[in-house]
Enzyme design. Structure first.
Site, mmCIF file in Angstrom:
data_model
loop_
_atom_site.group_PDB
_atom_site.id
_atom_site.type_symbol
_atom_site.label_atom_id
_atom_site.label_comp_id
_atom_site.label_asym_id
_atom_site.label_seq_id
_atom_site.Cartn_x
_atom_site.Cartn_y
_atom_site.Cartn_z
ATOM 1 N N GLU A 127 -72.146 -59.981 30.852
ATOM 2 C CA GLU A 127 -73.090 -61.096 30.814
ATOM 3 C C GLU A 127 -72.533 -62.162 29.883
ATOM 4 O O GLU A 127 -72.090 -61.815 28.773
ATOM 5 C CB GLU A 127 -74.461 -60.638 30.304
ATOM 6 C CG GLU A 127 -75.496 -61.753 30.437
ATOM 7 C CD GLU A 127 -76.901 -61.347 29.985
ATOM 8 O OE1 GLU A 127 -77.092 -60.185 29.588
ATOM 9 O OE2 GLU A 127 -77.771 -62.201 30.042
ATOM 10 N N GLY A 267 -75.995 -58.391 20.159
ATOM 11 C CA GLY A 267 -76.666 -57.238 19.589
ATOM 12 C C GLY A 267 -76.462 -56.009 20.458
ATOM 13 O O GLY A 267 -76.077 -54.958 19.989
ATOM 14 N N ALA A 268 -76.724 -56.177 21.755
ATOM 15 C CA ALA A 268 -76.593 -55.068 22.690
ATOM 16 C C ALA A 268 -76.676 -55.618 24.100
ATOM 17 O O ALA A 268 -77.049 -56.769 24.298
ATOM 18 C CB ALA A 268 -77.704 -54.053 22.467
ATOM 19 N N MET A 269 -76.318 -54.765 25.087
ATOM 20 C CA MET A 269 -76.280 -55.223 26.476
ATOM 21 C C MET A 269 -76.853 -54.153 27.388
ATOM 22 O O MET A 269 -76.466 -52.988 27.310
ATOM 23 C CB MET A 269 -74.820 -55.546 26.828
ATOM 24 C CG MET A 269 -74.628 -55.996 28.257
ATOM 25 S SD MET A 269 -75.529 -57.543 28.599
ATOM 26 C CE MET A 269 -75.928 -57.300 30.329
ATOM 27 N N GLU A 270 -77.752 -54.605 28.272
ATOM 28 C CA GLU A 270 -78.578 -53.687 29.058
ATOM 29 C C GLU A 270 -77.950 -53.210 30.361
ATOM 30 O O GLU A 270 -78.674 -52.875 31.298
ATOM 31 C CB GLU A 270 -79.906 -54.393 29.370
ATOM 32 C CG GLU A 270 -79.804 -55.562 30.373
ATOM 33 C CD GLU A 270 -79.701 -56.947 29.750
ATOM 34 O OE1 GLU A 270 -79.261 -57.040 28.581
ATOM 35 O OE2 GLU A 270 -80.045 -57.925 30.426
ATOM 36 N N ASN A 271 -76.625 -53.135 30.476
ATOM 37 C CA ASN A 271 -75.982 -52.675 31.710
ATOM 38 C C ASN A 271 -76.725 -51.478 32.305
ATOM 39 O O ASN A 271 -77.089 -50.558 31.585
ATOM 40 C CB ASN A 271 -74.548 -52.243 31.421
ATOM 41 C CG ASN A 271 -73.851 -53.187 30.490
ATOM 42 O OD1 ASN A 271 -73.694 -54.345 30.798
ATOM 43 N ND2 ASN A 271 -73.474 -52.692 29.318
ATOM 44 N N GLU A 304 -83.453 -53.174 25.112
ATOM 45 C CA GLU A 304 -82.449 -52.948 26.164
ATOM 46 C C GLU A 304 -82.976 -51.957 27.198
ATOM 47 O O GLU A 304 -82.747 -52.119 28.390
ATOM 48 C CB GLU A 304 -81.129 -52.452 25.565
ATOM 49 C CG GLU A 304 -80.541 -53.355 24.466
ATOM 50 C CD GLU A 304 -80.391 -54.807 24.843
ATOM 51 O OE1 GLU A 304 -80.178 -55.117 26.037
ATOM 52 O OE2 GLU A 304 -80.498 -55.672 23.938
ATOM 53 N N HIS A 307 -85.318 -53.617 29.647
ATOM 54 C CA HIS A 307 -84.627 -54.442 30.643
ATOM 55 C C HIS A 307 -84.426 -53.699 31.960
ATOM 56 O O HIS A 307 -84.223 -54.329 32.993
ATOM 57 C CB HIS A 307 -83.250 -54.853 30.117
ATOM 58 C CG HIS A 307 -83.225 -56.186 29.416
ATOM 59 N ND1 HIS A 307 -83.841 -57.305 29.914
ATOM 60 C CD2 HIS A 307 -82.626 -56.577 28.259
ATOM 61 C CE1 HIS A 307 -83.629 -58.333 29.087
ATOM 62 N NE2 HIS A 307 -82.898 -57.916 28.071
ATOM 63 N N GLU A 326 -85.325 -62.450 29.443
ATOM 64 C CA GLU A 326 -85.291 -62.332 27.977
ATOM 65 C C GLU A 326 -86.655 -62.576 27.328
ATOM 66 O O GLU A 326 -87.087 -61.799 26.488
ATOM 67 C CB GLU A 326 -84.226 -63.243 27.385
ATOM 68 C CG GLU A 326 -82.797 -62.859 27.769
ATOM 69 C CD GLU A 326 -82.441 -61.403 27.464
ATOM 70 O OE1 GLU A 326 -83.136 -60.767 26.643
ATOM 71 O OE2 GLU A 326 -81.471 -60.889 28.059
HETATM 72 ZN ZN LIG Z 1 -82.290 -58.968 26.336
#
Ligand SMILES: [Zn+2]
Length: 873
Positions: A127, A267-271, A304, A307, A326
């Site tokens: 992303e 911070g983090a990624m919701e894959n 996350e 999401h 978001e």
């Molecule tokens: Zn997010």
């Protein structure tokens, strides 16, 4: 990259994709410098598009090797393969498969977008537009595909091979290599693709969903850090059951994985099924993490995870709709944390963040609507406006239509749009449908930028026992939006008498506590108002606005004492302090109002009832809060002086009471991150800082003892910060001791760096430069840069804004040196200049000069060029 002529993307230009990609087979042969990617795409023309042109796939810095159409090698005349695009001149009718091979060098990828190496692992970040750095693709969120990913690597280098979905095959190959194949049955956009491979430790657990499905949970971390995942795992399980209970959402794959990496821009990624986290938001032990760290971990794990439904199952049609996933998901994680902890305390903390991050953005040159309509670089729109204000808009929607209708609207959204890529209009339509309300005026919250101001005036008629409240809305001009239309505001309010809320009527009906402001000016006539009331407006901060209401000190004290709304009790203390501070900024000799000191004393006395709430009420408005209130010609040094004087006075008058609070709020027994103990620690530590504000030897001795004996990082950091702020030898000794104690722990050393970067001392800039030479620091690691450089530029008002401009030129140099390697990180640092126009003339000129120096540098990244140009516009 490197081209500063920006080509904007506009929402009005949106067209459905000319082609669809139904399935993606990725074959990834990992190698540190020569990774081989073979992507096989099942493509067909999109029946919804009338376009007949060639197939054009996105790329970014790709090295093309070969391509096949339906298994037959393509001839060079059939296509054009450039680093930034692949064009196939003629496509067959109907479906076809296109196979493309590319090569990558993960070790050289310093942008941390696409496929890169973090410590000893390979990982990906796609992303917003990172997938095109892995292979040629229709890299846009409205192209949803089913992915199958085969990863092959050396077993020794990467025993763990992870990707989205469920693992369907694995095996051993020759030459010490092995492979795994993952299949994700849920169609998803390319930005949710992920792959991780490395020598990682794993912590396992499981979860049974409401419908009885067993889900394996796995958290991957560096070896030796397994014990630091306990809280993250616990937070994950609580998030999973909360989403079932509150939103009726169950998890959908057989496995859910989280990987913690130490080089991460966000911070983090919701894959899908494979969240990748900045290790800062996974790892925690009482000895290494503060209460705030624990709260952040809980919130970000939840965010996350949530999401999976708001973002993954239902995704965004295009990047203009970023707030669709978001804003809504921040709202959901805020609600989760409020349910896990104290709701008023959570609300106050969120509003503090909103005001400090978002209001300052909305009032400066980088202001943009929650849903922007134009962008040069989408990476620059992961902003407080999209996230935090986006969440406020969802919260207002709930207030306006009520909890029950909001719940039905969410159900309808999940039912109607599951598996689709949608827009804000689609989302809002669900709530309009279930509530029968026309929400067209409400849509302005997504379109109009700037923080609205609500002015309130009230007149009490003693003989008629009525109270006439007039509310007006002022919508200030913002970049590109000189004129605005009147907006819709849910205003929660009450009328407070000496003994608490008055029971009054509005339009003859018992008043329920909410009015909707839709006109530029509107009056509300309350009846049965038997005593002169104090209006308690914008309860729970029901709209993200600035409230202008002229309440004198007596009125504020009434609210502080008698308001039933905890948010407004806190706000009354803040407003009172702000009044004093603004006077002190103008005239440092202004005497401190003794009624304020008394009020603070009262908060201390009742502190035991809700320590976390008391701690928030005792904390004075920040320097940035005061600057925002002043608005123009801001002198940060004068603000610091005013704040120091008020703190000094409180420390002197309340010394013994503060020491008593420190004593009574001490927490016995082993550390627990739960809200109850955390609240006691926060009150204790706010009291400690105030008690030391006048240099009291007794209080500093308490801080010293706490620093030496603390059994947790929260108390240790608070003591360290207080000692360092004192500017004494004891402070310097404590800093040295801390460095020795935690030398090998990067996340703890980050805290040590931040404390020093934020000291409002003349010597801090020199100290920051010195710390850059510390072996623990690296300009290549985003966490290290944010901890030292980011803390200095974003949180040290007086030293970043030094009157000699040295703070600006220092940050400008750093931005220019980071930009060629990691443009996203450089652009984030640049945002520190977002309030430069509100400074006094001398600093303003110096900040402008530093910005112009950056703008003049040839070869800027698009990320930095975009921010600097908008900042100067
Ligand atoms: Zn997010």
């Amino acid at each position: 990259m490197s081209d500063t002529a920006l080509e904007p993307v506009r929402l009005v230009d949106y067209r459905v994709p000319a082609f669809l990609i139904d399935t993606v087979h990725l074959d990834i042969g990992l190698d540190r410098t020569q990774t081989r990617i073979v992507a096989t795409l099942a493509i067909r023309r999109n029946p919804a598009s009338g376009e007949r042109g060639p197939l054009k796939l996105d790329g970014d810095s790709l090295l093309f090797v070969e391509a096949w159409l339906d298994g037959v090698p393509l001839q060079t005349r059939d296509y054009v393969a450039l680093p930034q695009a692949f064009t196939l001149h003629h496509t067959p009718e109907g479906s076809f498969t296109l196979t493309i091979e590319t090569r990558l060098d993960p070790s050289a990828n310093t942008q941390l977008m696409g496929l890169y190496r973090s410590n000893s692992a390979y990982c990906t970040q796609c992303e917003a537009e990172g997938f095109r750095r892995i292979t040629y693709f229709l890299d846009r969120p409205d192209v949803l595909s089913v992915y199958t990913t085969r990863i092959e690597a050396s077993f020794q280098e990467a025993p763990a091979l992870l990707a989205n979905g469920n693992k369907i095959e694995e095996g051993v190959l020759n030459h010490g290599r092995h492979f795994a194949v993952w299949h994700d049955p849920f169609p998803k956009p390319s930005y949710l693709f992920a792959m991780v491979a490395g020598d990682l430790a794993v912590v396992r657990d499981s979860f049974v969903t409401a419908s009885g499905r067993h889900v394996r949970l796995e958290i991957y971390v560096e070896h030796g850090k397994e014990s630091r995942c306990t809280y993250a795992m616990d937070a994950l399980k609580r998030s999973m059951s909360w989403d079932e209970q509150v939103f009726g959402r169950e998890y959908d794959l057989d496995i859910f994985m989280i990987v913690a990496v130490s080089d991460f821009n966000m911070g983090a990624m919701e894959n899908k099924g494979l969240n990748v986290f900045n290790d800062k938001y996974v790892l925690a032990l009482p000895e290494t993490a503060t209460d705030q760290d624990y709260a952040n971990i809980e919130a970000i794990i939840a965010h996350e995870y949530f999401h999976n439904w708001t973002g993954n199952r239902i995704t965004c049609r295009d990047w203009f709709q970023l707030c669709l996933k978001e804003g809504l998901t921040v709202f959901r994680d805020q609600e989760f944390s409020a349910d896990q902890r104290s709701r008023p305390v959570k609300r106050i903390s969120d509003v503090k963040t909103l005001r400090s991050q978002q209001f300052s953005e909305d009032g400066g040159p980088l202001a943009h609507p929650v849903r922007p309509e134009i962008y040069n670089e989408i990476n620059n729109f992961y902003t407080a406006t999209v996230y935090e204000k986006g969440a406020e808009v969802v919260r207002m929607l709930k207030a306006l239509i009520g909890d029950e209708a909001f719940g039905r609207g969410m159900d309808l959204y999940f039912e109607r749009h599951d598996g689709e890529a949608v827009t804000i209009e689609d989302f809002i339509a669900c709530f309009a449908d279930v509530s029968g309300r026309d929400l067209s005026q409400f849509m302005l919250w997504y379109r109009q930028s700037g923080t609205p101001e609500i002015r309130a005036e009230g007149v009490w008629d003693e003989s008629g026992r009525t109270y006439a409240l007039t509310l007006s809305q002022i919508l200030p001009p913002t970049p590109g939006q000189p004129h605005k239309q009147p907006m819709l505001f849910p205003i929660r309010l009450g009328l407070v008498g000496t003994k608490g809320d008055l029971r009054v009527r509005l339009d003859g009906e018992p008043f329920e506590g909410l009015v909707a402001l839709t006109e530029p000016t509107q009056s509300f006539l309350f009846s049965e108002v038997g005593e002169k009331p104090v209006p308690s407006l914008l309860r729970s901060f029901s709209a993200p606005v600035k409230l202008a209401v002229d309440l004198d000190e007596e009125a504020l004290l009434t609210l502080l004492r008698a308001d039933s709304d905890p948010f407004n009790r806190w706000q009354a203390a803040q407003s009172y302090a702000l009044k004093l501070l603004l006077r002190l900024v103008k005239d440092p000799t202004t005497p401190i109002d003794p009624r304020f000191v008394e009020a603070i004393s009262g908060i201390l006395e009742r502190g035991g009832d809700d320590p976390a709430f008391a701690a928030l009420s005792l904390a004075l408005p920040s320097e940035a809060d005061i600057a925002r209130e002043i608005g123009s010609d801001v002198d940060p040094q004068a603000i610091l002086g005013a704040r120091a004087k008020l703190r000094h006075t409180l420390g002197s008058y309340l010394g013994s009471e503060l020491l008593r609070t420190i004593e009574t709020m001490s927490v016995d027994g082993p550390y627990s991150p739960q809200a109850r103990d955390a609240g006691r620690r926060s009150l204790r530590n706010v009291a400690l800082e105030l008690a030391c504000a006048n240099g009291s030897k007794a209080a500093l001795a308490v801080a010293q003892a706490q620093f030496e004996n603390a059994n947790n990082m929260t108390d240790e950091m608070a003591a360290l910060n207080t000692l360092a702020l004192s500017g004494t030898d004891a402070g310097e000794q404590a800093l040295l001791g801390f460095r020795e104690r935690y030398g090998s722990d990067p996340l703890v050393i980050d805290k040590w760096m931040s404390v020093q970067a934020m000291l409002p001392h003349e010597t801090t800039l020199a100290r920051v430069k010195e710390l850059m030479r510390d072996s623990a620091f690296s300009l290549h690691n985003p966490n290290r840069v944010r901890a030292l450089i980011g803390a200095f530029s974003a949180n040290n008002q007086t030293q970043f804004n030094r009157p000699d401009g040295e703070g600006y030129s220092f940050i400008a140099d750093i931005i220019l040196s980071i930009d060629p390697k990691n443009p996203q990180l450089a652009a984030r640092l640049l945002v520190a200049f977002k309030t430069w126009r509100s400074l006094e003339a001398g600093r303003r000129a110096l900040a402008a000069a530093a910005l112009r120096d950056i703008a003049a540098r040839p070869g800027l990244s698009r990320d930095v060029a975009d921010i600097v140009q908008r900042s100067l516009a």
